[in-house]
Design a protein around this motif. Structure first.
Motif, PDB file in Angstrom:
ATOM      1  N   PRO A   1       0.811  -1.214   0.000  1.00 33.81           N
ATOM      2  CA  PRO A   1       0.000   0.000   0.000  1.00 33.81           C
ATOM      3  C   PRO A   1       0.847   1.269   0.000  1.00 33.81           C
ATOM      4  CG  PRO A   1      -0.845  -1.577   1.601  1.00 33.81           C
ATOM      5  CD  PRO A   1       0.473  -2.118   1.116  1.00 33.81           C
ATOM      6  N   MET A   2       0.421   2.271  -0.774  1.00 34.76           N
ATOM      7  CA  MET A   2       1.069   3.578  -0.855  1.00 34.76           C
ATOM      8  C   MET A   2       2.461   3.511  -1.480  1.00 34.76           C
ATOM      9  SD  MET A   2      -0.070   5.153   2.863  1.00 34.76           S
ATOM     10  CE  MET A   2       0.511   6.806   2.466  1.00 34.76           C
ATOM     11  N   SER A   3       2.768   2.446  -2.171  1.00 37.56           N
ATOM     12  CA  SER A   3       4.077   2.320  -2.812  1.00 37.56           C
ATOM     13  C   SER A   3       4.039   2.927  -4.215  1.00 37.56           C
ATOM     14  CB  SER A   3       4.486   0.842  -2.895  1.00 37.56           C
ATOM     15  OG  SER A   3       3.564   0.101  -3.692  1.00 37.56           O
TER      16      SER A   3
ATOM     17  N   SER B   1      -2.219  -0.254 -14.450  1.00 41.73           N
ATOM     18  CA  SER B   1      -2.028   0.231 -13.079  1.00 41.73           C
ATOM     19  C   SER B   1      -2.868   1.474 -12.829  1.00 41.73           C
ATOM     20  CB  SER B   1      -0.547   0.550 -12.817  1.00 41.73           C
ATOM     21  OG  SER B   1      -0.139   1.700 -13.541  1.00 41.73           O
ATOM     22  N   PHE B   2      -3.056   1.764 -11.550  1.00 42.85           N
ATOM     23  CA  PHE B   2      -3.737   2.987 -11.132  1.00 42.85           C
ATOM     24  C   PHE B   2      -2.935   3.641 -10.023  1.00 42.85           C
ATOM     25  CE2 PHE B   2      -6.245   5.282  -8.026  1.00 42.85           C
ATOM     26  CZ  PHE B   2      -6.918   6.203  -8.820  1.00 42.85           C
ATOM     27  N   LYS B   3      -2.766   4.967 -10.114  1.00 40.39           N
ATOM     28  CA  LYS B   3      -2.107   5.735  -9.059  1.00 40.39           C
ATOM     29  C   LYS B   3      -2.842   7.060  -8.860  1.00 40.39           C
ATOM     30  CE  LYS B   3       2.728   4.190  -9.653  1.00 40.39           C
ATOM     31  NZ  LYS B   3       4.121   4.687  -9.845  1.00 40.39           N
ATOM     32  N   ILE B   4      -2.825   7.546  -7.618  1.00 39.70           N
ATOM     33  CA  ILE B   4      -3.438   8.822  -7.296  1.00 39.70           C
ATOM     34  C   ILE B   4      -2.514   9.624  -6.393  1.00 39.70           C
ATOM     35  CG2 ILE B   4      -4.690   7.839  -5.334  1.00 39.70           C
ATOM     36  CD1 ILE B   4      -6.984   9.828  -5.986  1.00 39.70           C
ATOM     37  N   ALA B   5      -2.485  10.931  -6.605  1.00 34.03           N
ATOM     38  CA  ALA B   5      -1.653  11.823  -5.791  1.00 34.03           C
ATOM     39  C   ALA B   5      -2.560  12.652  -4.883  1.00 34.03           C
ATOM     40  CB  ALA B   5      -0.821  12.743  -6.684  1.00 34.03           C
ATOM     41  N   PHE B   6      -2.400  12.467  -3.585  1.00 34.79           N
ATOM     42  CA  PHE B   6      -3.108  13.287  -2.600  1.00 34.79           C
ATOM     43  C   PHE B   6      -2.184  14.399  -2.108  1.00 34.79           C
ATOM     44  CE2 PHE B   6      -5.262   9.136  -2.196  1.00 34.79           C
ATOM     45  CZ  PHE B   6      -6.593   9.520  -2.226  1.00 34.79           C
ATOM     46  N   ASP B   7      -2.761  15.409  -1.456  1.00 34.46           N
ATOM     47  CA  ASP B   7      -1.993  16.464  -0.815  1.00 34.46           C
ATOM     48  C   ASP B   7      -1.044  15.850   0.219  1.00 34.46           C
ATOM     49  OD1 ASP B   7      -1.723  19.448   0.099  1.00 34.46           O
ATOM     50  OD2 ASP B   7      -2.181  18.327   1.927  1.00 34.46           O
ATOM     51  N   GLU B   8       0.203  16.344   0.279  1.00 31.81           N
ATOM     52  CA  GLU B   8       1.215  15.741   1.151  1.00 31.81           C
ATOM     53  C   GLU B   8       0.816  15.770   2.621  1.00 31.81           C
ATOM     54  OE1 GLU B   8       5.084  17.343   0.485  1.00 31.81           O
ATOM     55  OE2 GLU B   8       5.124  16.827  -1.646  1.00 31.81           O
ATOM     56  N   THR B   9       0.256  16.887   3.082  1.00 35.21           N
ATOM     57  CA  THR B   9      -0.172  16.971   4.479  1.00 35.21           C
ATOM     58  C   THR B   9      -1.283  15.978   4.760  1.00 35.21           C
ATOM     59  OG1 THR B   9       0.424  19.314   4.599  1.00 35.21           O
ATOM     60  CG2 THR B   9      -1.108  18.498   6.257  1.00 35.21           C
ATOM     61  N   PHE B  10      -2.215  15.859   3.827  1.00 38.18           N
ATOM     62  CA  PHE B  10      -3.312  14.901   3.969  1.00 38.18           C
ATOM     63  C   PHE B  10      -2.768  13.481   4.045  1.00 38.18           C
ATOM     64  CE2 PHE B  10      -6.512  12.074   2.081  1.00 38.18           C
ATOM     65  CZ  PHE B  10      -7.613  12.365   2.871  1.00 38.18           C
ATOM     66  N   VAL B  11      -1.811  13.156   3.168  1.00 41.26           N
ATOM     67  CA  VAL B  11      -1.207  11.817   3.171  1.00 41.26           C
ATOM     68  C   VAL B  11      -0.572  11.517   4.526  1.00 41.26           C
ATOM     69  CG1 VAL B  11       0.663  10.405   2.205  1.00 41.26           C
ATOM     70  CG2 VAL B  11      -0.839  11.699   0.684  1.00 41.26           C
ATOM     71  N   ASP B  12       0.163  12.477   5.067  1.00 46.29           N
ATOM     72  CA  ASP B  12       0.818  12.262   6.362  1.00 46.29           C
ATOM     73  C   ASP B  12      -0.205  11.998   7.463  1.00 46.29           C
ATOM     74  OD1 ASP B  12       3.331  12.540   5.295  1.00 46.29           O
ATOM     75  OD2 ASP B  12       3.533  14.662   5.822  1.00 46.29           O
ATOM     76  N   ARG B  13      -1.296  12.742   7.455  1.00 46.06           N
ATOM     77  CA  ARG B  13      -2.296  12.580   8.506  1.00 46.06           C
ATOM     78  C   ARG B  13      -3.044  11.261   8.384  1.00 46.06           C
ATOM     79  NH1 ARG B  13      -4.602  18.858   9.033  1.00 46.06           N
ATOM     80  NH2 ARG B  13      -2.595  19.711   9.733  1.00 46.06           N
ATOM     81  N   VAL B  14      -3.368  10.871   7.167  1.00 42.18           N
ATOM     82  CA  VAL B  14      -4.066   9.592   6.988  1.00 42.18           C
ATOM     83  C   VAL B  14      -3.123   8.429   7.281  1.00 42.18           C
ATOM     84  CG1 VAL B  14      -5.295   8.112   5.361  1.00 42.18           C
ATOM     85  CG2 VAL B  14      -5.699  10.572   5.346  1.00 42.18           C
ATOM     86  N   ARG B  15      -1.850   8.557   6.896  1.00 37.40           N
ATOM     87  CA  ARG B  15      -0.876   7.521   7.215  1.00 37.40           C
ATOM     88  C   ARG B  15      -0.764   7.340   8.733  1.00 37.40           C
ATOM     89  NH1 ARG B  15       3.320   9.327   4.735  1.00 37.40           N
ATOM     90  NH2 ARG B  15       3.498   7.911   2.964  1.00 37.40           N
ATOM     91  N   PHE B  16      -0.762   8.462   9.463  1.00 34.67           N
ATOM     92  CA  PHE B  16      -0.707   8.387  10.930  1.00 34.67           C
ATOM     93  C   PHE B  16      -1.910   7.616  11.478  1.00 34.67           C
ATOM     94  CE2 PHE B  16      -2.302  10.223  14.925  1.00 34.67           C
ATOM     95  CZ  PHE B  16      -1.263   9.879  15.777  1.00 34.67           C
ATOM     96  N   LEU B  17      -3.105   7.927  10.980  1.00 35.65           N
ATOM     97  CA  LEU B  17      -4.303   7.221  11.440  1.00 35.65           C
ATOM     98  C   LEU B  17      -4.216   5.733  11.106  1.00 35.65           C
ATOM     99  CD1 LEU B  17      -7.085   9.763  10.421  1.00 35.65           C
ATOM    100  CD2 LEU B  17      -6.238   9.295  12.728  1.00 35.65           C
TER     101      LEU B  17
END
Length: 366
Positions: free
Chosen positions: A172-174, A214-230
């Protein structure tokens, strides 16, 4: 037009907002197939916008009600189960269009647009990049544009990829390599997430020889960090845990909390932009070609809607095309199989979305 929801008050409020007596509110429980089908009897098409895990329930209701069906996607595994209902929809003489939002949905049709222009197709890669610089108040702790439950699953479940002609799964997230989107997006780092495109595109274009999807999506970096933390904290778990008063699923708790944040108000003008992209590689007359097909949107402020327009419009367009006889046949069908790109693109343009396609020599584009 019927707006159906388990929460009748919410359905009534939404129906009233249209100030049109043709829009009515109904109460349904999608777990009650027979009861929901009775309530929805006479419907021409059901547009399903519930949590994707209930897609199969709504498909059962559509079959019982004798209606066509459209949804927003099933995160690969549910999509594959939905495809198993193909024979039943054929027997009923109805069409179920599965995965008809922005991604999946627009991605699939852009892929078809590129594939139609090639004799052979070797690779199909879909990418999504966006930004949101709109000022709001109060600033939410975690701004979510759709179900946080689904987002957490996209961040935690192993993404499917189709490589060397076979389905496999990756971390995931790779795969967050730099990717250059057109202006005004620029360079983003889209990552693999589990998505429905990979479930259908390899099958739809198998006859053209596709080997990589393949499928890839780019989220906002701050959003990614917060969701990764959760996620790392364990909030993406669907396993029940003991808490005072009973048992709960962490993912349900955090989703409820996030979706219950105080509503915010926009300050100033809307500043959003998104590009939904398909990269299709193959050959034409024996020569290597790459088609890059992009859908650009900045929303429609006069409608009071931003980037969600590229997710909300496609199912409405599919319903209109069904009613106009522009989607024909029967069965459970992904968008790339049953929707003609040119007809669909004309309807996107009416909603201020722009399609830009280019053909490049060779397969060097990444």
């Amino acid at each position: 037009i019927w707006i159906a929801d388990y929460d009748l008050k919410k359905a009534q409020d939404l129906a009233a907002s249209y100030k049109d007596n043709r829009v009515k509110a109904l109460q349904v429980n999608v777990k009650d197939h027979a009861g929901s089908a009775r309530t929805l009897a006479g419907a021409f098409v059901l547009i399903n916008a519930v949590q994707y895990q209930m897609n199969l329930d709504v498909m059962e209701i559509a079959l019982l009600a004798g209606a066509h069906y459209v949804d927003l996607g099933g995160l690969f595994h549910i999509t594959r189960k939905q495809m198993e209902l193909d024979a039943r929809f054929k027997t009923a003489g109805k069409i179920a269009v599965i995965g008809m939002g922005a991604a999946p949905g627009i991605t699939n049709i852009l892929s078809r647009y590129g594939a139609d222009r090639l004799d052979r197709v070797t690779e199909i890669h879909t990418r999504v990049g966006s930004f949101d610089k709109t000022k709001v108040t109060p600033i939410p702790a975690l701004a979510v544009s759709y179900s946080l439950k689904t987002i957490l699953e996209e961040f935690s479940l192993e993404p499917a990829v189709f490589t060397k002609g076979k389905f496999t799964f990756v971390k995931p997230m790779s795969g967050d390599d730099p990717h250059l989107f057109p202006k005004p997006i620029g360079i983003r780092r889209p990552m693999f997430t589990i998505h429905s495109e990979v479930a259908t595109l390899p099958l739809s274009f198998a006859s053209k020889g596709v080997r990589e999807v393949s499928f890839k999506i780019a989220f906002d970096e701050t959003f990614v960090d917060r969701v990764r933390f959760l996620r790392d904290l364990g909030m993406s778990s669907s396993e029940e845990i003991e808490v005072p008063g009973g048992k709960v699923k962490p993912i349900d708790v955090i989703n409820k909390v996030a979706m219950s944040q105080p509503p915010f108000k926009q300050v100033g003008r809307l500043k959003q932009y998104e590009v939904v992209r398909a990269v299709v590689k193959g050959t034409k007359n024996g020569k290597k070609q790459t088609w890059v097909v992009d859908c650009h949107t900045a929303g429609m402020p006069k409608w009071g809607i931003g980037l969600d327009i590229d997710t909300g419009s496609p199912p409405a367009i599919a319903a209109q095309m069904l009613a106009a006889g522009e989607i024909t046949g029967a069965g459970t069908l992904p968008p790339e199989v049953c929707i003609q790109p040119e007809q669909f693109i004309k309807r996107l343009k009416l909603r201020k979305m722009t399609i830009r396609a280019s053909c490049k020599t060779g397969w060097g584009f990444k």
